[in-house]
Design a protein around this motif. Structure first.
Motif, short mmCIF file in Angstrom:
data_model
loop_
_atom_site.label_atom_id
_atom_site.label_comp_id
_atom_site.label_asym_id
_atom_site.label_seq_id
_atom_site.Cartn_x
_atom_site.Cartn_y
_atom_site.Cartn_z
N THR A 49 3.65 -22.81 -5.54
CA THR A 49 2.95 -21.81 -4.76
C THR A 49 3.26 -20.42 -5.32
O THR A 49 4.40 -20.11 -5.61
N GLN A 50 2.21 -19.60 -5.45
CA GLN A 50 2.39 -18.22 -5.87
C GLN A 50 2.08 -17.32 -4.68
O GLN A 50 1.03 -17.43 -4.07
N ARG A 51 3.03 -16.44 -4.36
CA ARG A 51 2.87 -15.52 -3.23
C ARG A 51 2.93 -14.09 -3.75
O ARG A 51 3.87 -13.71 -4.45
N LEU A 52 1.92 -13.29 -3.39
CA LEU A 52 1.80 -11.92 -3.88
C LEU A 52 1.67 -10.92 -2.74
O LEU A 52 1.04 -11.21 -1.72
N LEU A 53 2.23 -9.74 -2.94
CA LEU A 53 1.92 -8.58 -2.12
C LEU A 53 0.95 -7.74 -2.94
O LEU A 53 1.19 -7.49 -4.11
N ILE A 54 -0.14 -7.33 -2.32
CA ILE A 54 -1.15 -6.55 -3.01
C ILE A 54 -1.38 -5.26 -2.25
O ILE A 54 -1.61 -5.28 -1.03
N GLU A 55 -1.29 -4.17 -2.96
CA GLU A 55 -1.57 -2.87 -2.35
C GLU A 55 -2.71 -2.22 -3.12
O GLU A 55 -2.77 -2.30 -4.35
N CYS A 56 -3.62 -1.60 -2.39
CA CYS A 56 -4.79 -0.96 -2.99
C CYS A 56 -4.73 0.54 -2.73
O CYS A 56 -4.50 0.96 -1.61
N LYS A 57 -4.94 1.31 -3.79
CA LYS A 57 -4.93 2.77 -3.67
C LYS A 57 -6.03 3.35 -4.53
O LYS A 57 -6.34 2.82 -5.59
N ASN A 58 -6.60 4.44 -4.08
CA ASN A 58 -7.61 5.11 -4.89
C ASN A 58 -7.00 5.78 -6.10
O ASN A 58 -7.51 5.66 -7.20
N SER A 59 -5.92 6.49 -5.91
CA SER A 59 -5.22 7.10 -7.04
C SER A 59 -3.74 6.81 -6.90
O SER A 59 -3.21 6.71 -5.80
N VAL A 60 -3.09 6.65 -8.04
CA VAL A 60 -1.69 6.22 -8.06
C VAL A 60 -0.91 7.12 -9.00
O VAL A 60 -1.37 7.43 -10.09
N ASP A 61 0.29 7.52 -8.57
CA ASP A 61 1.18 8.24 -9.47
C ASP A 61 2.47 7.45 -9.60
O ASP A 61 2.62 6.37 -9.01
N LEU A 62 3.41 7.96 -10.36
CA LEU A 62 4.66 7.25 -10.61
C LEU A 62 5.43 6.97 -9.33
O LEU A 62 5.98 5.88 -9.16
N ILE A 63 5.43 7.91 -8.39
CA ILE A 63 6.14 7.72 -7.12
C ILE A 63 5.55 6.53 -6.36
O ILE A 63 6.29 5.71 -5.79
N ASP A 64 4.22 6.40 -6.34
CA ASP A 64 3.57 5.26 -5.67
C ASP A 64 4.00 3.94 -6.31
O ASP A 64 4.27 2.96 -5.61
N VAL A 65 4.06 3.90 -7.63
CA VAL A 65 4.47 2.69 -8.34
C VAL A 65 5.92 2.35 -8.00
O VAL A 65 6.25 1.20 -7.70
N VAL A 81 8.04 -13.29 -1.29
CA VAL A 81 6.97 -13.20 -2.28
C VAL A 81 7.57 -13.47 -3.66
O VAL A 81 8.78 -13.41 -3.86
N ASP A 82 6.67 -13.74 -4.60
CA ASP A 82 7.08 -13.95 -5.99
C ASP A 82 6.81 -12.72 -6.85
O ASP A 82 7.44 -12.54 -7.89
N GLY A 83 5.87 -11.90 -6.44
CA GLY A 83 5.53 -10.73 -7.22
C GLY A 83 4.57 -9.84 -6.47
O GLY A 83 4.25 -10.08 -5.31
N GLY A 84 4.12 -8.79 -7.17
CA GLY A 84 3.22 -7.85 -6.54
C GLY A 84 2.13 -7.40 -7.48
O GLY A 84 2.24 -7.54 -8.70
N LEU A 85 1.07 -6.87 -6.88
CA LEU A 85 -0.06 -6.34 -7.64
C LEU A 85 -0.48 -5.03 -6.99
O LEU A 85 -0.77 -5.00 -5.79
N LEU A 86 -0.47 -3.98 -7.77
CA LEU A 86 -0.93 -2.68 -7.31
C LEU A 86 -2.29 -2.43 -7.96
O LEU A 86 -2.40 -2.39 -9.18
N VAL A 87 -3.32 -2.33 -7.12
CA VAL A 87 -4.69 -2.16 -7.60
C VAL A 87 -5.11 -0.72 -7.34
O VAL A 87 -5.02 -0.24 -6.22
N ALA A 88 -5.58 -0.06 -8.40
CA ALA A 88 -6.02 1.32 -8.28
C ALA A 88 -7.50 1.42 -8.62
O ALA A 88 -8.02 0.67 -9.44
N ASN A 89 -8.16 2.36 -7.98
CA ASN A 89 -9.57 2.59 -8.26
C ASN A 89 -9.75 3.32 -9.58
O ASN A 89 -10.78 3.22 -10.21
#
Length: 131
Positions: A49-65, A81-89
């Motif tokens: 099983t793969q478990r992810l946290l996903i966060e979506c942001k319009n704009s991302v800077d180093l602090i957000d990461v 969770v096993d990992g994460g995904l940060l999705v930016a517009n």
């Protein structure tokens, strides 16, 4: 490619829909230890099983990461969770990409455009196997 809010869906709902199409079971606005994240996604695969946290942001800077990486690290430590995904517009800065690569290997940084391309190739592969 930019995200169009005129579709009546939020950015998070659109990303969640893509993950549902790829076979993930999702929970929107999942709260983890009083820290909210937008999507918790789980998929059963032959390797486990793969478990992810996903966060979506319009704009991302180093602090957000850095904040997202610390959230995912905490959840990994607690085996949630096993990992994460940060999705930016929009794209990520070179500084954010290099920091994440060297300090946070369990988190991926993807643009919305990259996620769409991954989703399309995944659906193509599913059609090929179902024939």
């Amino acid at each position: 490619m930019t995200y169009n809010l005129q579709s009546g869906r939020t950015f998070e709902e659109t990303v969640e829909s893509l993950f549902n199409q790829m076979g993930y079971h999702t929970k929107p606005k999942h709260v983890l230890h009083t820290r909210s994240t937008y999507i918790h996604a789980v998929i059963d695969q032959p390797k486990g099983t793969q478990r992810l946290l996903i966060e979506c942001k319009n704009s991302v800077d180093l602090i957000d990461v850095q904040h997202f990486c610390s959230r995912v690290a905490f959840a990994r430590k607690n085996l949630e969770v096993d990992g994460g995904l940060l999705v930016a517009n929009v794209g990520f800065s070179d500084e954010s990409l290099s920091w994440c690569k060297s300090n946070c290997s369990f988190v991926e940084l993807k643009t919305y455009k990259q996620l769409i391309a991954k989703s399309a190739s995944f659906r193509k592969m599913l059609r090929k196997f179902s024939q």
